[in-house]
Every structure is written in structure tokens, then in C-alpha cells.
Motif scaffolding. Structure first.
Motif, PDB file in Angstrom:
ATOM      1  N   THR A 245      13.887  89.179  16.438  1.00  0.00           N
ATOM      2  CA  THR A 245      14.099  90.021  15.258  1.00  0.00           C
ATOM      3  C   THR A 245      13.551  91.426  15.459  1.00  0.00           C
ATOM      4  O   THR A 245      13.659  92.270  14.566  1.00  0.00           O
ATOM      5  N   GLY A 246      12.947  91.673  16.622  1.00  0.00           N
ATOM      6  CA  GLY A 246      12.346  92.975  16.851  1.00  0.00           C
ATOM      7  C   GLY A 246      13.262  93.906  17.627  1.00  0.00           C
ATOM      8  O   GLY A 246      14.466  93.693  17.738  1.00  0.00           O
ATOM      9  N   ASP A 247      12.630  94.960  18.167  1.00  0.00           N
ATOM     10  CA  ASP A 247      13.364  95.947  18.948  1.00  0.00           C
ATOM     11  C   ASP A 247      13.660  95.371  20.321  1.00  0.00           C
ATOM     12  O   ASP A 247      12.746  95.044  21.073  1.00  0.00           O
ATOM     13  N   LEU A 248      14.953  95.280  20.635  1.00  0.00           N
ATOM     14  CA  LEU A 248      15.325  94.673  21.911  1.00  0.00           C
ATOM     15  C   LEU A 248      15.233  95.655  23.068  1.00  0.00           C
ATOM     16  O   LEU A 248      15.124  95.251  24.222  1.00  0.00           O
TER      17      LEU A 248
ATOM     18  N   GLY B 296      11.091  82.646  24.738  1.00  0.00           N
ATOM     19  CA  GLY B 296      10.099  83.184  23.814  1.00  0.00           C
ATOM     20  C   GLY B 296       9.420  84.437  24.305  1.00  0.00           C
ATOM     21  O   GLY B 296       8.388  84.840  23.773  1.00  0.00           O
ATOM     22  N   GLU B 297       9.988  85.081  25.290  1.00  0.00           N
ATOM     23  CA  GLU B 297       9.380  86.274  25.855  1.00  0.00           C
ATOM     24  C   GLU B 297       9.646  87.518  25.018  1.00  0.00           C
ATOM     25  O   GLU B 297       8.987  88.537  25.189  1.00  0.00           O
ATOM     26  N   ILE B 298      10.626  87.462  24.137  1.00  0.00           N
ATOM     27  CA  ILE B 298      10.901  88.601  23.255  1.00  0.00           C
ATOM     28  C   ILE B 298      11.059  88.095  21.839  1.00  0.00           C
ATOM     29  O   ILE B 298      11.359  86.924  21.598  1.00  0.00           O
ATOM     30  N   ASP B 299      10.814  89.000  20.882  1.00  0.00           N
ATOM     31  CA  ASP B 299      11.007  88.689  19.460  1.00  0.00           C
ATOM     32  C   ASP B 299      12.463  88.986  19.114  1.00  0.00           C
ATOM     33  O   ASP B 299      12.900  90.141  19.174  1.00  0.00           O
TER      34      ASP B 299
ATOM     35  N   ASP C 148      15.638  81.546  19.843  1.00  0.00           N
ATOM     36  CA  ASP C 148      14.275  81.454  20.365  1.00  0.00           C
ATOM     37  C   ASP C 148      13.898  79.984  20.565  1.00  0.00           C
ATOM     38  O   ASP C 148      14.675  79.080  20.220  1.00  0.00           O
ATOM     39  N   PRO C 149      12.724  79.717  21.128  1.00  0.00           N
ATOM     40  CA  PRO C 149      12.331  78.318  21.410  1.00  0.00           C
ATOM     41  C   PRO C 149      12.270  77.453  20.160  1.00  0.00           C
ATOM     42  O   PRO C 149      12.379  76.222  20.261  1.00  0.00           O
TER      43      PRO C 149
ATOM     44  N   VAL D 281      19.273  86.913  26.939  1.00  0.00           N
ATOM     45  CA  VAL D 281      19.410  85.579  26.348  1.00  0.00           C
ATOM     46  C   VAL D 281      18.336  84.655  26.906  1.00  0.00           C
ATOM     47  O   VAL D 281      17.710  83.875  26.174  1.00  0.00           O
ATOM     48  N   ALA D 282      18.094  84.725  28.222  1.00  0.00           N
ATOM     49  CA  ALA D 282      17.086  83.872  28.848  1.00  0.00           C
ATOM     50  C   ALA D 282      15.693  84.219  28.328  1.00  0.00           C
ATOM     51  O   ALA D 282      14.867  83.330  28.060  1.00  0.00           O
ATOM     52  N   ALA D 283      15.400  85.520  28.158  1.00  0.00           N
ATOM     53  CA  ALA D 283      14.088  85.932  27.662  1.00  0.00           C
ATOM     54  C   ALA D 283      13.876  85.441  26.236  1.00  0.00           C
ATOM     55  O   ALA D 283      12.762  85.047  25.863  1.00  0.00           O
TER      56      ALA D 283
END
Length: 982
Positions: free
Chosen positions: A357-360, A352-355, A282-283, A346-348
Motif C-alpha cells: 500500500t506504500g510507495d512502490l 513481504g519485502e515491500i508494503d 503480500d504474505p 510481485v516477488a518482493a
């Protein structure tokens, strides 16, 4: 005094006691078994009509081991394939060449393939002969495979059902098998029908608690455990259908035979290669290894093979011709799931567009890649054997062969953009081998040397893709005594890589555990397999020295020692383990990213040289347990004789598991003899020659091969006279006169014979030119008669008191079966036991990858395979069978090795098999077996002590890639089988 080769000792006894079987002093030239005319016999000759066991291999080289019916029953095998597996120590070759599988014969003749008869029940076999590699030359094969000959019963019929279930004691996997076969043997006509279904379930790493490598375990607890999605053993299902038909044209040992067989095999397997994972950042610089989905990367493979084989064996004048055809067509398809496209994910994550550690969410599947291959093989061979030259030392054996083989492979793979690979090979071959007798005690030529012969051979192979390759061989076979045999051979041969090694489709397996010797870590890497079109032709130079000795211990025993030396240039090898030396030699086969191994190309390679030498020695012991039954049906000599033909009408077996009186055992059946005599001697009718044994029929044929009326009349005069029927009392009296006081070890110390007790004709035959009894002839007669089994009133064979049986157990000579000692098995009520022990010592084993690169010493730290080369290997196999209960135990031991920084410790494994013939257990069946008739229950435990190869590094730690359950996922496996023969 000249005796025809291969005389049955029992037939000699009967012949000398009964004038019907002794010819006059001036007979017509004798006809040998191959139909040729022997030289005229001297005036004082004694002619004995004796018959060797039909189907024996004709060689002077003694067998490694021989098994009769009782010996075979002691193995508790379900089929001939099962029996061969148990005979591994005796049938396997340590030559270092070939596949290790022996050459197979049926009744002494070539067959198209082992497929023809591998499902035959062992109850259909009279005898099994195992010969050393040198015998393969006379059947047109290279001398790198042992020879196994199965002699079948003349009449046999059975239907067989087998059900088997097995699983490891650690659980996690199960397997089952159902098999049906039906066999009918009626003389030269045979028909086999067989079907089999097998299934096995998958075993995963989670079911064995395999510790995962760091780069394969997701760092988020909610993600699945990858161990549950990696298979240690794939699940599979398969079936097989086959049939074989054999027929003969005419009667007799040289009657032409024809066979044809077909086989269809189909299997489907599925294996798992773990989860598709992605490393997300992530960022803020946080990283997580995530599983994209809970669907594992799966490989699905289906394969189908159709096979057709045929053989024709026929006489061509004085020669024997064998034509064989073996053809196969195979189809294979592998589907391998593609990794998903995670670039957007990977880009998302980086934006920072996705968590992370969350549900991908599920990433769409990318489908699968597909590798297809089609193969074909058509292999034809014509072999011509004969004895065209007669030397003072004996006949020269000539084996000439010509053959033509077509094989090819067509493959496609979507990972190469559908590029098609097509390889085809045409191979024409020709060769000849000569077996030249140099000395022969049997032929009274340089007899002090015993039996000495020279093998010379050579051939060419013309391959469409490699040009002309040559081979030649030379060898000596020396048998200075009946007990001792020596062989020496030198072979030079050029060999091409197989089309599979050249052109198999390239397949990339992902997430394969590989131990990296450079870093000392186990990593998950992509592994490339397939063919390599740049391989070279190999040149082989081999030396073999061997000796075998039969000695009197237990029922029979022998010792064998062999030395092999192999030298090879431009050798095709599977890609070796990735040590620093191998990586330096093949840097283009290894892909690393930041020093970490990510891909390994394991396609075959060519080494400049391979050199090795080894010694293998072993013992084979055979014995009996228990007391003979009061009214046993008798043992069995190695060779029957005319009296064997007087046995039960069933010949060599009339029903499964049953042995008739005198059934190839030498017992005399007076009723059967009287029946044949009555048919041959009918008054006012032409004699029925067809009822006579083949050997006697041969004596009645003239030079044109047709029955000679003059000879028939002469035999009828004797055979049908009042004294033509054997008199058991007269025979017993003669035997007693000859054998009383006989000292086989020192004939000069024997008590003189009461000559008045011998028939007048026998005395005439023993009289020399001076009118006196020739002591040498008399001692020869006493030696043979007193060592032979005696036919009792009930047809059972007994032995003269003090007789060791060595005379009957021995054999030799170019025309008959091999030497060695044969067992006297049969329905004698006794049990059987045997033990085979073999030890192989590797003296040297090295590899030179290319000039200028240090040679690899594979016995001292270097390796081509995963565990190196063990200096010492022991194998043992033995068992006991008595009163329907059997036990078999086999074991293998390999000494430890060192490979770079790893130590592979010693490993010993043992397999146990217990079996029970239910119909023989009165406590279970009572007096009526009912359902239990022909039923057998077997319990098999493979790897009794659950032993695994232990591997440690220099710190004594087990690398993750060598966890015991990865090395051997199954461990101890227990199987239960029910076999029913109808």
C-alpha cells in the motif's frame, strides 16, 4: 423531318427566325459533334445549328440530380470536396459494393483521381451532374458507384483562405484548420496550388466522466485515476501540400487534354491506453491493484503519403482515348510503449519485502515496440470509347479498357523479433462494354417503345497472387417517356482481398474495453489487429432494378426507387463482435484465463456466404423563393446554343462569383454577335473562321477535317448578307405568331397560326409534298419555340406566357447530356431551396460462417458489427439560400437493433449549417464592401441535439463498454469558419 440531336430550344428559335442559321434544302452531309459524317439529309430537312453544354455526359440514362450555378451557390460549400459531402444522399450508392465514393469526371472526361480538383472552389463550376451506377460502365468502372460530372467555367481565377475553429459543447477538445488555395482557369489550361494545416487536441475519459471497469482502477487511493490516462480521441497534427496542372492542345470539344497532379500529406497522432498496473499480494494474502508509475501506455503514430496522378484524353480517329495514372507511396510508423517488467516487484510483495500500500518507486521503462510499414500503388488504365456501328436504332457505344496495377506492402514489427513481411501484387485487367440501342423514338425506329438500350460487358483480372478472376454484366435501360426511366442489371464478379487485409502488420493494443457477450461484462483486453494471409477470393452476384420519374412540382422534382440484391461466397469480413456464436466459430481467436477474456484477435476472416437485399427510394425537390430582379441576367437553359456564345467575353464566367450577360444562359448579346460577324465578313480579307463557335466551325469542315473553302463561301454569302443579322422585332413577331393560342397539352385545340407572319423560308420548310402546310411539322415547331426561353432586348431570357419551360428543361439522346429537368438558375435575383429525402429498407441480411454452422440473421439478433444492421435508415438534406444568407440542414435516422442480450435503440442525428456572404449585407458593408468582398462567415453545428446511441442489456442497464461518451465522445460540435476569396 430530321433534326440533329441535342438541339438547343433557343438556338432553334433564332435559327428559324434568321436565314443565316438555316441551310438550304440540299446541304452537304452534316458533320456530327464527334467529327463523323451523318447520312445525307432528306430534301425537306431543316438543319439547325445548336450546341449542347460543353462537357456534359453523353448518355440516355437520366441524371439523379443536376445543379446549376445558383443551385451550387445555395449549398454554401467551401470546395468541391465539401459539396460532395453535402450531396451524400444523391451521390452515395446503396449497391452494397465498392467504397461508396462516386466516379468523378471533369467536363465529361476521366481524371486520375478526385485529388485533382477536390479543392476547386464551387464558384468555378457551371454545372454538376449526378448519374446512377449504370453510367459508370461507359467510363470503364464497375456499376457499383454513381457518377459525378463537374463542368468548369472557361475562365476563372481565385485565391482562397479559410480559417476554422471548432470544439464540442461539452468541452475537453478543440480543433483548428487553416487552408490556402489558388486556382486559375484559362480555357483548357488550369493551375491549382493548395496547402492545409490542421490540429486537434486530446480528449480523455476523465474529461467525460467515464466509469472505469473494476480491473483497471487501482485499489490504493494515492494512485492516479486511470481515466486521465485513457484517450477517447487522440491529439493530432497534420499538413498537406498539393498542386495540379492541366492543359489542352488545340480548340474544340475533342481537343487533347493533359493533367498532372502531386500531393504530399503528413500526420502525427498520439493516444493513451491507460496506466500500467500490477496485482500485488503480500504474505498475509492481502491484494492490491497498483499503478506502477504515472506514465501512461502511449501509442505514437506518424504517417506520410506522397501521391502522383496524371491523365491524357485525346481523339484517336473517331474514338476517344483516356489514359490515367495514379501512384502513391506511403510510410507509417507506430511506437507502442511496452509493459514494464514487474516480476521482481510481485516477488518482493509476496515475500513481504515491500508494503503493497506504500510507495512502490518507479519501475524502469521497458522501452517501446515499433511497427513499420511501407506501401506503394501504381495504377494505370487506358480506356477507348467510340460509336463504330450505326444501327437503325442509333449508334452502338463501345468502351474498351486495359490496365496494369502494382501494389505492395512491406512491414516489420519488433514484437515478432523483427520478422519482415513483404507482399506484392501485380494485376493486369481488360474489359469491354457495349451500349446497344434497341429502339429509339429519336431515330424513328420502334419509336413506340421510346428509348431502349442493352448493356453487355465482361472482363478479366489476372492477379499474381490469386490467378485469373472474371466478371461480366448485362443490363437494360428503358426510357418510355421523357419523364420515366427504368433500369435493370445483373453482375457477376470475382474479387480478391486487399493486400492490407492480407498483410498489414500485426499490432497488439492493450487495455481496450471489450464487451464480452458470454459473461455480460466489459473487460480490458489485449486486441490484435493486422492482416490475415489465409483469406480467399470472393464471388459476387448482384441484381439491381431501378426507376426514376420527373414530375412537375415546384421548380423541378424527381422520384427514384432502387432494389438491390447481393449474393456472395467466400467473403472477407472484419472480425465481428464476440457473441457466443462467433466464439464457437472462431475459438482460436479468443484467449481466456479462468473464463475471463484477456485477448481477442480481430484480424479479418472469411465467411462462407453473405446475402442481403434492400430497397431505397427518395425524392429530390428544387424550388425558388422571392421575386425575380427587375433587370435580371436571365435564367439558364440546360443547354446553351449559338446565342450563348454571344454572351459576355468571359464565356462561362469571367470572374469569381460573377455571371456575364448571356453567360451560357441563352441570352443574346447583339454587340458580341456584331463583333464576330464583322470579323468574319471583312471585305477583301479571308474570313476569320476561328472566331466562330465550334459547332459552326465543324459545319465548315470537309471530309478531310480541314476547312472547306466552298462551305465558307456559302456561309459567308448568307451570314454576311444584309439580312444576316437577327432582327429582334422580326423574331418577336414570329414567336408571337407561333405561340399565340398554342396549347402544348392538346395541340389539336390550338388556335391556327397566322402563316403570313412567318418568314417565307420557314413556310417553305413547313410545306409537305402536297404543297400544303404539314400540321405535324408545324406543331413540332410551335412546341419547341414556345417552350424555349425568349431573348429580350437586354439579353435576359423570359418565357412566353403560359409556358412551363418543360421543353427547355428536357433533354435526351446518346450524343448530348442526360435527361431530367435542369434548373434555370443564374443571376435572376431569386433565392433557391432544395430538399432530398431517402429511405432504405433492409429486406434481408444474413451470414453463413461455414457449412454446418447455423446461419446468422443480422436483422434479428445476430451481428457482425458492434450495433447490428438497422432495418430502416432515413437520410435528408436540404436548405435555403437568399440574399446572401443560407441555411443547410441534414439528418440521419437508424432504427433500433437487437444483438444477443443487448438492445441498440433508435438514433437520429441532425447537422446544421448557417452561412452569410458578408459582401451582400449592406447593413454591414455599406455601399463599399472593402475587406468583406468575397468573404463568408459560417457556423456549423454537428449533432444539434447531442444525440448518442443508447445501449441497454436485458435488465435495462447500460453496460460500461457502451457508455454514451464511449460510443460518441464528441457529441455536439460547434465550428466557426471564415472564408475569404480574393
Amino acid at each position: 423531318m430530321h433534326y440533329l440531336p441535342r438541339i438547343s430550344a433557343l438556338a432553334l428559335t433564332i435559327a428559324l427566325a434568321t436565314p443565316a442559321f438555316a441551310q438550304d434544302a440540299d446541304p452537304a452531309p452534316a458533320t456530327s459533334q464527334d467529327g463523323s459524317q451523318d447520312e445525307p439529309l432528306p430534301e425537306d430537312a431543316i438543319i439547325v445549328t445548336g450546341e449542347r453544354v460543353r462537357g456534359q455526359v453523353q448518355t440516355d440514362v437520366p441524371p439523379v440530380v443536376e445543379l446549376d450555378e445558383a443551385d451550387i451557390a445555395a449549398y454554401g460549400a467551401d470546395s468541391l470536396a465539401d459539396l460532395i459531402e453535402q450531396l451524400g444522399p444523391q451521390t452515395g450508392s446503396a449497391s452494397g459494393r465498392g467504397s461508396g465514393r462516386p466516379v468523378f469526371l471533369v467536363n465529361g472526361r476521366r481524371v486520375s483521381s478526385f485529388r485533382e480538383f477536390r479543392r476547386y472552389p464551387p464558384e468555378a463550376i457551371v454545372k454538376v451532374e449526378v448519374f446512377p451506377e449504370e453510367v459508370a460502365l461507359q467510363y470503364g468502372y464497375p456499376a457499383d458507384q454513381r457518377v459525378v460530372n463537374f463542368i468548369l467555367k472557361d475562365n476563372f481565377a481565385s485565391r482562397e483562405v479559410e480559417l476554422e475553429y471548432g470544439q464540442p459543447t461539452a468541452g475537453g477538445r478543440s480543433s483548428g484548420e487553416a487552408e490556402y488555395s489558388q486556382l486559375t482557369i484559362n480555357g483548357g489550361d488550369r493551375l491549382l496550388l493548395g496547402a492545409e494545416f490542421n490540429t486537434s487536441s486530446m480528449l480523455t475519459e476523465a474529461e467525460r466522466g467515464i466509469i472505469q471497469t473494476e480491473n483497471s482502477v487501482p485499489t490504493v487511493a494515492s494512485d492516479p485515476d486511470p481515466a486521465a490516462f485513457r484517450s477517447l480521441a487522440s491529439d493530432s497534427e497534420g499538413f498537406e501540400l498539393e498542386t495540379t496542372w492541366n492543359t489542352s492542345f488545340g480548340e474544340g470539344a475533342r481537343a487533347p487534354t493533359f493533367s498532372i497532379n502531386g500531393n504530399l500529406e503528413r500526420s502525427v497522432t498520439r493516444s493513451l491506453s491507460g496506466l500500467d498496473t500490477v496485482l500485488l499480494t503480500d504474505p498475509d494474502g492481502n491484494t492490491e491493484l497498483r499503478a506502477i508509475d504515472a506514465d501512461p501506455i502511449t501509442r505514437r503514430t506518424s504517417s506520410t503519403t506522397a501521391s502522383l496522378g496524371s491523365s491524357l484524353n485525346a481523339p484517336v480517329g473517331d474514338w476517344n482515348l483516356a489514359l490515367t495514372l495514379d501512384a502513391a507511396r506511403g510510410w507509417s510508423t507506430s511506437e507502442i510503449d511496452r509493459r514494464r517488467d514487474t516480476s521482481g516487484l510481485v516477488a518482493a510483495a509476496a515475500a513481504g519485502e515491500i508494503d503493497i500500500t506504500g510507495d512502490l518507486g518507479a519501475v524502469p521503462s521497458a522501452g517501446f515496440d515499433e511497427a513499420r510499414s511501407k506501401t506503394y500503388t501504381i495504377d494505370t488504365l487506358a480506356t477507348l470509347t467510340g460509336q463504330p456501328i450505326l444501327l437503325p436504332s442509333g449508334e452502338v457505344n463501345v468502351t474498351a479498357k486495359v490496365g496494369y496495377k502494382l501494389n505492395g506492402i512491406d512491414s516489420t514489427d519488433t514484437r515478432t523479433n523483427g520478422l519482415e513481411t513483404s507482399l506484392n501484387r501485380r494485376r493486369a485487367l481488360a474489359g469491354v462494354n457495349l451500349g446497344i440501342p434497341l429502339a429509339s423514338a429519336r431515330e424513328d425506329f420502334l419509336g413506340a417503345l421510346g428509348e431502349l438500350s442493352l448493356d453487355l460487358g465482361g472482363g478479366i483480372d489476372d492477379l499474381s497472387d490469386f490467378g485469373t478472376l472474371t466478371n461480366w454484366n448485362a443490363g437494360l435501360n428503358w426510357r418510355p417517356s421523357e419523364s420515366l426511366s427504368l433500369q435493370a442489371s445483373y453482375t457477376v464478379r470475382e474479387a480478391a482481398p486487399s493486400l492490407t487485409q492480407l498483410g498489414s502488420p500485426q499490432i497488439v493494443d492493450v487495455n481496450v474495453p471489450v464487451f464480452d457477450f458470454v459473461t455480460g461484462d466489459t473487460v480490458l483486453a489485449n486486441v490484435v489487429t493486422g492482416g490475415n494471409p489465409d483469406l480467399l477470393a470472393e464471388t459476387q452476384r448482384d441484381i439491381k432494378l431501378s426507376a426514376s420519374y420527373d414530375f412537375d412540382l415546384f421548380d423541378r422534382s424527381n422520384f427514384r426507387v432502387e432494389y438491390f440484391r447481393n449474393r456472395s461466397d467466400d467473403v472477407t469480413e472484419s472480425f465481428p463482435v464476440l457473441t457466443p456464436a462467433i466464439e464457437a466459430a472462431f475459438p482460436d481467436r479468443v484467449t481466456r484465463v479462468d473464463g475471463q477474456l484477456v485477448e481477442l484477435d480481430r484480424r479479418p476472416v472469411t465467411f462462407a456466404e453473405r446475402n442481403s437485399s434492400r430497397i431505397r427510394y427518395g425524392f429530390n425537390f428544387f424550388g425558388k423563393v422571392g421575386k425575380p430582379a427587375p433587370e435580371s441576367e436571365g435564367g439558364g437553359g440546360r443547354r446553351g446554343g449559338f446565342m450563348a456564345r454571344m454572351g459576355a467575353a468571359g464565356g462561362q464566367g469571367s470572374a469569381p462569383g460573377q455571371v456575364g450577360a448571356g453567360q451560357g444562359r441563352g441570352g443574346f448579346n447583339s454587340e458580341r454577335f456584331a463583333e464576330i460577324r464583322a470579323q468574319f465578313c471583312k471585305e477583301d480579307a479571308e474570313p476569320d473562321v476561328s472566331q466562330l463557335p465550334e459547332q459552326m466551325q465543324q459545319r465548315l469542315r470537309g471530309e478531310d477535317g480541314q476547312i472547306d473553302p466552298a462551305r465558307v463561301a456559302q456561309m459567308r454569302e448568307r451570314f454576311c448578307s444584309a439580312d444576316g443579322a437577327p432582327d429582334p422585332q422580326r423574331m418577336a413577331a414570329m414567336r408571337q405568331a407561333l405561340c399565340t393560342g398554342w396549347n402544348a397539352a392538346d395541340p389539336s385545340a390550338s388556335t391556327p397560326v397566322d402563316l403570313a407572319a412567318l418568314p417565307e423560308r420557314i413556310r417553305e420548310r413547313l410545306t409537305g409534298p402536297d404543297g400544303q402546310i404539314d400540321e405535324a411539322r408545324l406543331n413540332e415547331l410551335r412546341s419547341r419555340v414556345c417552350a424555349s426561353p425568349q431573348a429580350g432586348e437586354d439579353g435576359a431570357e423570359t418565357r412566353t406566357a403560359g409556358s412551363s419551360g418543360a421543353g427547355e428543361a428536357r433533354g435526351g439522346g446518346r450524343r448530348g447530356g442526360g435527361g431530367g429537368r435542369g434548373g434555370r438558375g443564374g443571376g435572376d435575383g431569386q433565392g433557391r431551396w432544395n430538399l432530398s429525402l431517402y429511405h432504405t429498407i433492409e429486406l434481408e441480411n444474413s451470414a453463413l460462417i461455414a457449412p454446418g454452422i447455423p446461419e446468422l440473421d443480422l436483422l434479428n439478433g445476430d451481428a457482425l458489427s458492434g450495433s447490428g444492421i438497422s432495418r430502416h435508415n432515413f437520410t435528408m438534406e436540404g436548405g435555403l439560400f437568399h440574399k446572401g444568407m443560407g441555411l443547410r440542414l441534414s439528418g440521419n435516422y437508424a432504427s433500433g437493433t437487437d444483438v444477443d442480450t443487448l438492445t441498440f435503440h433508435d438514433l437520429a442525428t441532425f447537422d446544421l449549417r448557417l452561412f452569410m456572404n458578408l459582401e451582400e449585407q449592406k447593413w454591414l458593408t455599406g455601399e463599399t464592401p472593402g475587406f468583406f468582398k468575397g468573404a463568408r462567415l459560417s457556423l456549423r453545428v454537428d449533432n444539434i441535439f447531442d444525440a448518442r446511441q443508447r445501449v441497454t442489456d436485458e435488465n435495462g442497464i447500460v453496460p460500461l463498454g457502451y457508455q454514451p461518451d464511449l460510443v460518441d465522445p464528441l457529441g455536439r460540435v460547434v465550428s466557426l469558419e471564415l472564408r475569404k476569396v480574393f
